[in-house]
Design a protein around this motif. Structure first.
Motif: not given
Length: 760
Positions: A652-657, A678-684, A699-704
């Motif tokens: 709720p109210g979080g990022p849009v994927l 955590p969610v694996s994504v290419e870009a934030v 922590a949420t999207f990873g350091t990559n």
């Protein structure tokens, strides 16, 4: 001359050969100049070698030596073109701004017209000295500046003002979005490599020292003439077009009017160039011929009077680049005609182009220069041949009979003469379009099919308006002076009456142009993209068609077919490349969030904040890239729900994927809650100064994941967050400074979920 005998023998056109060699040398500089050493010594050696061989050939009458002399001459001219371009490139000089350190202050002079924009004044400064580490030193370089109009103390810059400026200019920015107009390259072609936004408290006018006093007084004269139109042309739109038509001042022409003229192929009416100079010269020569044609030495003194009037007009219009080009061209034509050499117009035009390019080699990349010379060459070659297709007066003479009443014979003669003049105008317009339409497609990505209809009426009326406007300028100031001396205000009715006629003429052709544009909206073919190679292929194809029309040989027809096939193949290859291309683009649009999903010839442009892009943002930021990729099916969506792509909200109210062709991008505009999965994504993509911490993102999207600041983020926010994110091991991309983020997608899913979920 019949079309079958049309040839251009090289032996009788030496200037054509020389200008082509010069062009080749200048073009070579643009492609390979950066790798070349200093060329002046080499040019001196080439000249010496040419002179030695030339002298040897004169002493020994051997045909092969003459061939060697000719080849050496062309190679020397080619090297001269490259050398001239090298020395015209200001950034190579050791004292250029690029070679300076951290600049504290600089001294510069205003060296251009001031353009009034809605919120700023824009002009060019030429630097003469800089202060670095407390020491003043000589320097050179051009800076394109903007000054806010509505800040306290703001005044419009004036040509010749010497400024002392605090702060350092920044190198001109590269285009930020795919296909966007390369303003940095445009400035570099004018020897300007830096930009700066200057507030009124950052500079002080310390002197008046124009680089050219002649140009200074010319611009002063243009302002006085502008005042005449302001007093006697009351309509806002009509005044703006009057200024553009007669004086070449287009600052007051609104965007809607510019668009109407562009869509009907009549933009040349609003630019003082060859058309206006030619009309002025033609009417002057007609008057002189009518009243003084039989006087002794008429050919010579009338040419002198014509040149005097042409250059006086150039002076009174502010010595702008376009009118100077036209004045130089007509000067060579008039001198050649007075010398009895008017039969070889190709040599005359080549000499004019040679001198202009030797003076400023960068004219070769000036669109106005290209269009002017190509149009004139095409008119000289093609207009008589197209006119010969129809001989209306001869046909009308064959229809007349001796027993016809006299009134009928006169009517037939007058009708035939009028129809013949109309056909000549049609032939001229067609001839000009043959040589210029490839450039129109290449630079402007459009072609108006209604150009003939609009020019056929608008050009004659605008020509009459030009004469009336010049007459108004000629009589207004003297009458105003006399009226002030004798206190006879009734005399002012004369310029007022002329001004009324002038305004109504402008209203007529302007309304006609608008009517044509609105009546035939489908006549403007838009969205055409040509590569430089395809533009060259089009010109080669035109040349081959003309060669076949001239010589009617089967070999030329075969060459035409081969050229057409090569051009078509290049378009097919380009279309296949586009069809296989998929990419995701985060655009750089000031204060906006915008995403592009390009899938072959289709494109979806999304603004996540539900506010659609305005016309300016679409036209200048997004549309060029769409044209470049040949995107024919484009849809704009404001907000994620309208986009109809696979998106979901994380909590709720979080990022849009966003998930598209196997790629996942998260859009963060608020907080990241603790304990978020955590969610694996290419870009934030961070939007609107999202309140996040680097450790949360990692922590949420990873350091990559690449962290992207879109254009809705403020500068202070980006400067604050960038070092923190990098310290946490995250990569960063700022679209405002680094340009749009473009992610090509290879090996995409065969059946991606493209039109599915909406925001939860």
């Amino acid at each position: 001359m019949g079309i079958h005998s049309t040839t251009i023998p090289w032996a009788t056109h030496p200037a054509v050969r020389l200008v082509m060699a010069l062009l080749a040398g200048i073009i070579g500089w643009f492609y390979w100049g950066a790798q070349l050493p200093e060329l002046l010594p080499g040019l001196a050696v080439a000249v010496a070698l040419y002179l030695a061989v030339h002298i040897g050939a004169a002493r020994h009458n051997r045909p092969w030596l003459n061939d060697v002399v000719g080849i050496l001459a062309l190679l020397t001219v080619m090297l001269a073109g490259t050398t001239a371009a090298q020395h015209a490139t200001e950034s190579r000089q050791p004292d250029h701004l690029y070679q300076q350190g951290s600049i504290e202050f600089y001294r510069a002079v205003v060296d251009d017209y001031t353009v009034e924009r809605p919120n700023t004044y824009a002009t060019t400064l030429r630097v003469s000295a800089v202060r670095v580490a407390g020491q003043w030193r000589p320097a050179c370089g051009g800076i394109r500046i903007s000054v806010p109009r509505y800040e306290a103390g703001a005044q419009a810059p004036r040509y010749g003002q010497v400024w002392l400026v605090r702060g350092a200019p920044a190198p001109a920015k590269a285009p930020l979005n795919p296909g966007e107009f390369d303003y940095r390259r445009y400035l570099a072609y004018h020897q300007i490599y830096h930009q700066q936004f200057i507030h009124p408290d950052q500079y002080r006018v310390v002197a008046l020292a124009p680089p050219s006093w002649l140009r200074y007084y010319s611009m002063q004269a243009a302002r006085h003439l502008d005042g005449v139109f302001r007093r006697y042309v009351k309509g806002k739109r009509e005044f703006a077009i009057a200024d553009a038509l007669v004086l070449g001042l287009k600052d007051d022409v609104d965007d809607e009017t510019k668009k109407a003229y562009s869509s009907t192929g009549t933009t040349h009416i609003m630019a003082v160039s060859g058309l206006q100079v030619g009309l002025l010269f033609v009417v002057l020569q007609w008057l002189l011929q009518r009243f003084f044609g039989r006087t002794r030495g008429f050919r010579y003194w009338s040419a002198a009077v014509g040149l005097l009037v042409i250059w006086a007009y150039a002076f009174l219009t502010g010595l702008s680049a376009s009118v100077l080009r036209a004045a130089v061209m007509f000067t060579f034509v008039v001198v050649a005609k007075a010398a009895g050499r008017q039969s070889n117009m190709y040599n005359t035009l080549s000499v004019a182009a040679f001198c202009l390019l030797l003076y400023d080699p960068y004219l070769i990349v000036d669109v106005g220069f290209q269009l002017s010379f190509l149009a004139v060459l095409s008119i000289v070659y093609l207009q008589p041949r197209i006119s010969a297709w129809l001989d209306i007066q001869e046909w009308a003479a064959a229809q007349r009979r001796p027993w016809h009443p006299r009134w009928r014979q006169r009517l037939m003669r007058w009708s035939a003469w009028s129809a013949d003049k109309v056909w000549e105008a049609v032939a001229l317009s067609l001839a000009a379009q043959v040589a210029t339409f490839p450039l129109g497609l290449f630079y402007f990505h459009q072609f108006p099919l209604n150009f003939l209809l609009s020019n056929l009426i608008a050009v004659p009326i605008s020509s009459i308006a030009l004469y009336v406007g010049l007459f108004l300028q000629a009589v207004a100031l003297p009458i105003e002076w006399v009226a002030a001396q004798v206190d006879a205000d009734w005399l002012l009715w004369v310029p007022r009456g002329i001004g009324w006629v002038f305004e109504k003429l402008i209203w007529c052709f302007n309304e006609y142009i608008v009517f044509v544009g609105n009546s035939l909206p489908g006549a403007l073919v838009q969205g055409i993209h040509l590569t430089p190679g395809q533009a060259w292929l089009l010109y080669l194809l035109i040349a081959l068609v003309l060669a076949f029309a001239a010589w009617r040989k089967l070999a030329w027809l075969g060459a035409v077919v081969a050229g057409a096939l090569i051009f078509s193949a290049s378009r097919v290859v380009e279309a296949r490349q586009v069809a296989a291309d998929r990419r995701l683009v985060v655009y750089s649009i000031p204060r906006r969030s915008a995403l592009g999903l390009h899938d072959g010839a289709a494109a979806l442009v999304i603004t996540p904040d539900s506010l659609p892009l305005n016309e300016t943002e679409r036209t200048y930021r997004v549309l060029p890239g769409l044209i470049e990729r040949d995107n024919r099916h484009v849809r704009y969506a404001a907000g994620w729900p309208a986009a109809e792509v696979a998106v979901r909200q994380i909590g709720p109210g979080g990022p849009v994927l966003l998930t598209w062709h196997g790629r996942r991008v998260a859009w963060v505009s608020g907080k990241l809650w603790k304990g978020q999965r955590p969610v694996s994504v290419e870009a934030v993509v961070l939007r609107r100064n999202a309140r996040v911490w680097p450790d949360q993102l990692a922590a949420t999207f990873g350091t990559n994941a690449l962290v992207i600041f879109d254009s809705s983020c403020r500068t202070w926010y980006v400067e604050k967050m960038t070092p923190q994110l990098r310290a946490a091991g995250l990569r960063v991309h700022d679209v405002t400074m680094q340009g749009a983020w473009v992610q090509p997608i290879k090996n995409a899913e065969s059946n991606p979920r493209a039109t599915l979920a909406r925001v939860d």
